[in-house]
Design a protein around this motif. Structure first.
Motif, PDB file in Angstrom:
ATOM      1  N   ARG A 725      -7.727 -19.957  12.709  1.00  0.00           N
ATOM      2  CA  ARG A 725      -7.309 -20.532  11.440  1.00  0.00           C
ATOM      3  C   ARG A 725      -6.559 -19.450  10.675  1.00  0.00           C
ATOM      4  O   ARG A 725      -7.143 -18.467  10.233  1.00  0.00           O
ATOM      5  CB  ARG A 725      -8.550 -20.976  10.660  1.00  0.00           C
ATOM      6  N   ILE A 726      -5.260 -19.619  10.527  1.00  0.00           N
ATOM      7  CA  ILE A 726      -4.468 -18.634   9.782  1.00  0.00           C
ATOM      8  C   ILE A 726      -4.292 -19.153   8.357  1.00  0.00           C
ATOM      9  O   ILE A 726      -3.714 -20.207   8.138  1.00  0.00           O
ATOM     10  CB  ILE A 726      -3.087 -18.398  10.447  1.00  0.00           C
ATOM     11  N   ARG A 727      -4.823 -18.373   7.423  1.00  0.00           N
ATOM     12  CA  ARG A 727      -4.785 -18.792   6.018  1.00  0.00           C
ATOM     13  C   ARG A 727      -3.770 -18.001   5.204  1.00  0.00           C
ATOM     14  O   ARG A 727      -3.710 -18.145   3.991  1.00  0.00           O
ATOM     15  CB  ARG A 727      -6.184 -18.658   5.400  1.00  0.00           C
ATOM     16  N   ASP A 728      -3.029 -17.144   5.887  1.00  0.00           N
ATOM     17  CA  ASP A 728      -2.036 -16.324   5.189  1.00  0.00           C
ATOM     18  C   ASP A 728      -0.670 -16.521   5.837  1.00  0.00           C
ATOM     19  O   ASP A 728      -0.485 -16.185   7.003  1.00  0.00           O
ATOM     20  CB  ASP A 728      -2.440 -14.842   5.258  1.00  0.00           C
ATOM     21  N   LEU A 729       0.258 -17.066   5.059  1.00  0.00           N
ATOM     22  CA  LEU A 729       1.615 -17.274   5.591  1.00  0.00           C
ATOM     23  C   LEU A 729       2.407 -15.976   5.506  1.00  0.00           C
ATOM     24  O   LEU A 729       2.122 -15.160   4.648  1.00  0.00           O
ATOM     25  CB  LEU A 729       2.327 -18.369   4.792  1.00  0.00           C
ATOM     26  N   PRO A 730       3.403 -15.834   6.386  1.00  0.00           N
ATOM     27  CA  PRO A 730       3.751 -16.709   7.493  1.00  0.00           C
ATOM     28  C   PRO A 730       2.863 -16.447   8.714  1.00  0.00           C
ATOM     29  O   PRO A 730       2.246 -15.377   8.822  1.00  0.00           O
ATOM     30  CB  PRO A 730       5.204 -16.325   7.799  1.00  0.00           C
ATOM     31  N   ILE A 731       2.806 -17.436   9.614  1.00  0.00           N
ATOM     32  CA  ILE A 731       1.987 -17.307  10.820  1.00  0.00           C
ATOM     33  C   ILE A 731       2.806 -16.553  11.857  1.00  0.00           C
ATOM     34  O   ILE A 731       3.469 -17.144  12.696  1.00  0.00           O
ATOM     35  CB  ILE A 731       1.563 -18.697  11.335  1.00  0.00           C
ATOM     36  N   THR A 732       2.797 -15.247  11.737  1.00  0.00           N
ATOM     37  CA  THR A 732       3.545 -14.417  12.687  1.00  0.00           C
ATOM     38  C   THR A 732       2.640 -14.097  13.874  1.00  0.00           C
ATOM     39  O   THR A 732       1.410 -14.227  13.788  1.00  0.00           O
ATOM     40  CB  THR A 732       4.017 -13.124  12.005  1.00  0.00           C
ATOM     41  N   LEU A 733       3.251 -13.679  14.979  1.00  0.00           N
ATOM     42  CA  LEU A 733       2.466 -13.556  16.210  1.00  0.00           C
ATOM     43  C   LEU A 733       1.341 -12.523  16.118  1.00  0.00           C
ATOM     44  O   LEU A 733       0.293 -12.689  16.750  1.00  0.00           O
ATOM     45  CB  LEU A 733       3.373 -13.298  17.425  1.00  0.00           C
ATOM     46  N   ASP A 734       1.530 -11.468  15.292  1.00  0.00           N
ATOM     47  CA  ASP A 734       0.473 -10.453  15.181  1.00  0.00           C
ATOM     48  C   ASP A 734      -0.842 -11.056  14.684  1.00  0.00           C
ATOM     49  O   ASP A 734      -1.921 -10.577  15.014  1.00  0.00           O
ATOM     50  CB  ASP A 734       0.919  -9.336  14.226  1.00  0.00           C
ATOM     51  N   LYS A 735      -0.733 -12.130  13.884  1.00  0.00           N
ATOM     52  CA  LYS A 735      -1.954 -12.738  13.325  1.00  0.00           C
ATOM     53  C   LYS A 735      -2.704 -13.559  14.372  1.00  0.00           C
ATOM     54  O   LYS A 735      -3.843 -13.971  14.133  1.00  0.00           O
ATOM     55  CB  LYS A 735      -1.596 -13.625  12.124  1.00  0.00           C
ATOM     56  N   LEU A 736      -2.056 -13.812  15.494  1.00  0.00           N
ATOM     57  CA  LEU A 736      -2.694 -14.653  16.514  1.00  0.00           C
ATOM     58  C   LEU A 736      -3.244 -13.834  17.671  1.00  0.00           C
ATOM     59  O   LEU A 736      -3.818 -14.383  18.607  1.00  0.00           O
ATOM     60  CB  LEU A 736      -1.695 -15.690  17.040  1.00  0.00           C
ATOM     61  N   LEU A 737      -3.063 -12.524  17.625  1.00  0.00           N
ATOM     62  CA  LEU A 737      -3.529 -11.698  18.753  1.00  0.00           C
ATOM     63  C   LEU A 737      -4.830 -10.972  18.408  1.00  0.00           C
ATOM     64  O   LEU A 737      -5.216 -10.890  17.273  1.00  0.00           O
ATOM     65  CB  LEU A 737      -2.446 -10.704  19.150  1.00  0.00           C
TER      66      LEU A 737
END
Ligand code: MOS
Length: 737
Positions: A725-737
């Motif tokens: 769950r990404i609650r901080d925009l933008p959803i860049t790829l670093d936030k998903l790793l």
């Protein structure tokens, strides 16, 4: 009398100005050939806070062709504070309030000379440490003195939120953030200013010619009637051209100083600071629900940045007051002053940023309850406006959900995160609600039927790329009983009838009502001429028995061949032209109805589990947005909004240097916006609506609803794909790793 032309409005007519646009015939603010034109380039501050200790313009003044260098030491007197927000910095003192504040203007015979001159201006600053981080300055958050748009209070409370939340069986309480974003219209801000005696002519890249006229006149201390603002084509506005900023007045001041016309264009990088941006927001959403998924408590609070000298509120929590049926709703807005320029409207200000938080939280609640996200929204469907306790003028949100789900294939969704794959890729499906208020302001128009059977219709207004020329041609054609080819619709000049700013998605509803009324009145006049004239074949007929179509009046009685052309009527009366002027304004409908557009957004994303890269691969958007004036331009508006939302979700982020507060990605190489490769096929569908309450044509406005809910639909799809769950925009790829 009626017109037989009702099919004109709604048709996917191609842009009437399309040919001019693709051939370069459309003139933008910086493209008018003005005799003896000079070129102005502004020098901008390189610090975020402090004073100009010394400014040395000698080298610049020596550049051949440089006519003057305007600084706080020699600038004509002007006032940057006329009330009503957006205080301007007009070289009246040596104080620097934000990065890229205009601190000098170099005026020269050629653009190259002005650029060179500007590069030679030397500035020494007394630099102070700026406050540029909202999170470090939350203790400074304050209750704004200004209100939300349309005079709504900053805070609201219905019921007793805290008590209700305490009793809720299931709760979601989360914080969401959105970053600074910049508008980046294709056409930069630009002004051409020319004085003719005490009359000022302005060609300005603006969403509001009348606002610009008043603002510039106020700043210069001259009557608005001495300023004529023209804007025939605008290469995108998105809100940043919704206010006249400092450079517009500076262009007029520079033209005074050198006693010649001045053209002033801001460079792409120069637009990061002095012409507004979407402010950073920190939002908290608290939802309390029963086990069955009935919302009982809803709170949405927003803290956003403003400047130290002015207030702009990003009204993130406005939607929470009306979108779901909860008995207890609380909203609030607070501001943190930072040493940056004043933020401003950016496409669906508040609704775009706020819907990211609220619609993400709704998805979180759906997962907490193990209820389908659409089903959760249906269980909390607001049959009336929950805060105002007013009926909707019209609402097709249920139909939007149903149509969207069907087109998207939502029933095939396995709700379990990470359950859907395409080879190695993770597939996610997410949805969100879209909504935007229906706005309308007073507007006027004039319609003239000419002796040759054509018509000219004029209304101040603007076409910011949205299609005003085209849809108003259609509205005028329908009202006048003429084919579109015989209509010339003109706009973009303060000498024309007054209209509101093209913001808040209100142009079609406001100007459309005026054009409709003026057209109807002109048609009635010509009819009266005919019916009262013994020489007319239509003499003596009842108005109800006559149809106006294709520039002729016909008897409704099919067996009768009584007919007469507009040209014939005008000629017999010796008239070169017949005209009607209409002033259209909203009535008291807002006291009786809550008026909004609604829609649903469905997103499919494909996430690379190794790199974290997110691609949007499919989009379905369904909207109930009142009467569609032109199926093609309307669709384009919605698609544009969705593309803007994809940027918001995945890319857009203006980054500042953490020490000095300067924006460091101030160009299109480093500030990323979606390109074609980032955008899938977008399926836009309209749920037909016939709203008899909002305005004569039932227009709701479509410029902004398209972006609302988009970032949440993507974030929800990303959660479904990845379980993150990404609650901080933008959803860049670093936030998903
Ligand atoms: Mo729009 S952001 O109201 O121009």
């Amino acid at each position: 009398m009626s017109t037989g032309n009702d099919a004109i409005v709604g048709k996917p007519l191609s842009r009437v100005d399309g040919h001019l646009k693709v051939t370069g015939g459309a003139r933008y603010a910086a493209e008018f050939p003005v005799a003896k034109i000079t070129h102005a380039v502004t020098v901008q501050s390189t610090i975020s806070k402090g004073k100009i200790a010394r400014i040395d313009t000698k080298a610049a003044e020596k550049v051949p062709g440089v006519l003057a260098v305007m600084t706080h030491l020699n600038a004509p007197k002007a006032s940057g504070d006329q009330g009503g927000g957006r205080k301007l910095q007009l070289l009246q003192d040596n104080i620097v309030l934000y990065d890229r504040q205009h601190i000098a203007v170099v005026i020269a015979d050629t653009l190259e000379q002005a650029i060179h001159g500007a590069s030679l201006v030397k500035v020494r600053y007394d630099e102070q440490k700026p406050n540029i981080n909202i999170k470090d300055n939350l203790d400074k958050a304050y209750l704004p003195k200004s209100k939300l748009p349309r005079n709504e209070p900053t805070d609201s409370s219905s019921g007793n939120f805290s008590q209700a939340l305490a009793t809720a069986a299931v709760r979601v309480e989360q914080t969401y953030t959105t970053p600074i974003e910049n508008h980046n219209p294709m056409e930069p801000h630009a002004t051409t200013a020319a004085w003719q005696g005490d009359q000022l002519l302005l060609y300005d890249a603006t969403q509001g010619i009348f606002q610009a006229q008043k603002k510039v006149a106020g700043a210069l201390g001259i009557p608005p009637t001495n300023v004529r603002t023209m804007s025939y084509f605008v290469g995108g506005g998105f809100g940043c051209k919704g206010s006249a900023w400092s450079h517009v007045v500076l262009a007029a001041m520079a033209a005074r100083l050198v006693n010649r016309p001045v053209k002033l264009v801001l460079g792409r990088m120069q637009m990061y600071g002095p012409v507004g941006f979407r402010p950073e927001t920190i939002q908290q959403v608290s939802l309390g629900a029963t086990r069955e998924g009935k919302l009982i408590a809803l709170r949405h609070t927003g803290v956003s940045q403003t400047s130290t000298f002015d207030e702009f509120i990003e009204p993130v929590a406005k939607t929470a007051k009306m979108i779901y049926a909860s008995e207890h709703i609380e909203t609030s807005h607070r501001l943190v002053p930072l040493d940056m320029g004043t933020p401003t409207y950016m496409r669906a200000p508040g609704e775009a940023s706020g819907s990211f938080a609220l619609e993400s939280a709704m998805d979180e609640l759906a997962y907490a309850l193990n209820i389908d996200p659409i089903e959760l929204r249906l269980r909390n469907y607001a049959e009336v406006d929950p805060t105002k306790q007013l009926p909707w003028s019209s609402k097709s949100l249920k139909e939007c959900y149903t149509l969207g789900a069907e087109k998207f294939g939502w029933q095939k969704r396995n709700p379990k995160p990470r359950s859907m794959r395409d080879g190695n890729y993770l597939i996610g499906w997410g949805m969100a609600t879209a909504t935007y208020p229906t706005n309308r302001s007073p507007a006027s128009a004039i319609a003239q039927i000419m002796a040759d059977g054509t018509a000219v219709v004029r209304s101040g207004s603007q076409d910011i790329g949205t299609g005003t020329y085209t849809v108003m041609t259609q509205v005028a054609a329908e009202a006048l009983g003429l084919p579109v080819e015989k209509i010339r619709f003109e706009l973009g000049d303060t000498n024309m009838p007054e209209t509101p700013v093209s913001g808040g998605s209100q142009t079609a509803a406001s100007v459309g009502s005026a054009v409709h009324l003026a057209g109807n009145q002109a048609r009635s006049k010509i009819l009266q001429l005919a019916l009262a004239d013994q020489r007319s074949p239509l003499y003596g007929l009842n108005p109800e028995d006559v149809i106006a179509q294709n520039g002729s009046l016909f008897s409704k009685d099919k067996s009768s061949s009584k007919t007469e052309t507009y040209e014939g009527i005008l000629e017999r009366h010796g008239l070169k032209m017949l005209e009607a002027r209409a002033d259209a304004k909203p009535g008291d409908e807002k006291e009786h109805y809550s008026m909004h557009s609604f829609g649903s957004q469905f997103a499919e994303v494909r996430v690379n589990p190794d790199s974290g890269e997110v691609r949007v691969t499919r989009w379905v958007g369904t909207y109930g947005v009142g009467r569609i004036l032109n199926d093609k331009t309307a669709r384009s508006q919605l698609i544009g909004g969705i593309v803007y939302g994809i940027g918001m979700a995945l890319m857009e982020h203006t980054i500042s240097d953490p020490k000095r507060g300067r924006f460091i990605n101030a160009d299109l190489a480093e500030y990323h916006v979606p390109v074609n490769a980032d955008v899938p096929v977008i399926d836009v569908m309209f749920v037909p609506e016939n709203d008899p309450h909002i305005n004569p044509l039932g227009i709701k406005g479509i410029g902004e609803i398209g972006i609302t809910g988009v970032a949440a639909a993507i974030a929800n799809a990303v959660y479904h794909a990845t379980g993150k769950r990404i609650r901080d925009l933008p959803i860049t790829l670093d936030k998903l790793l």
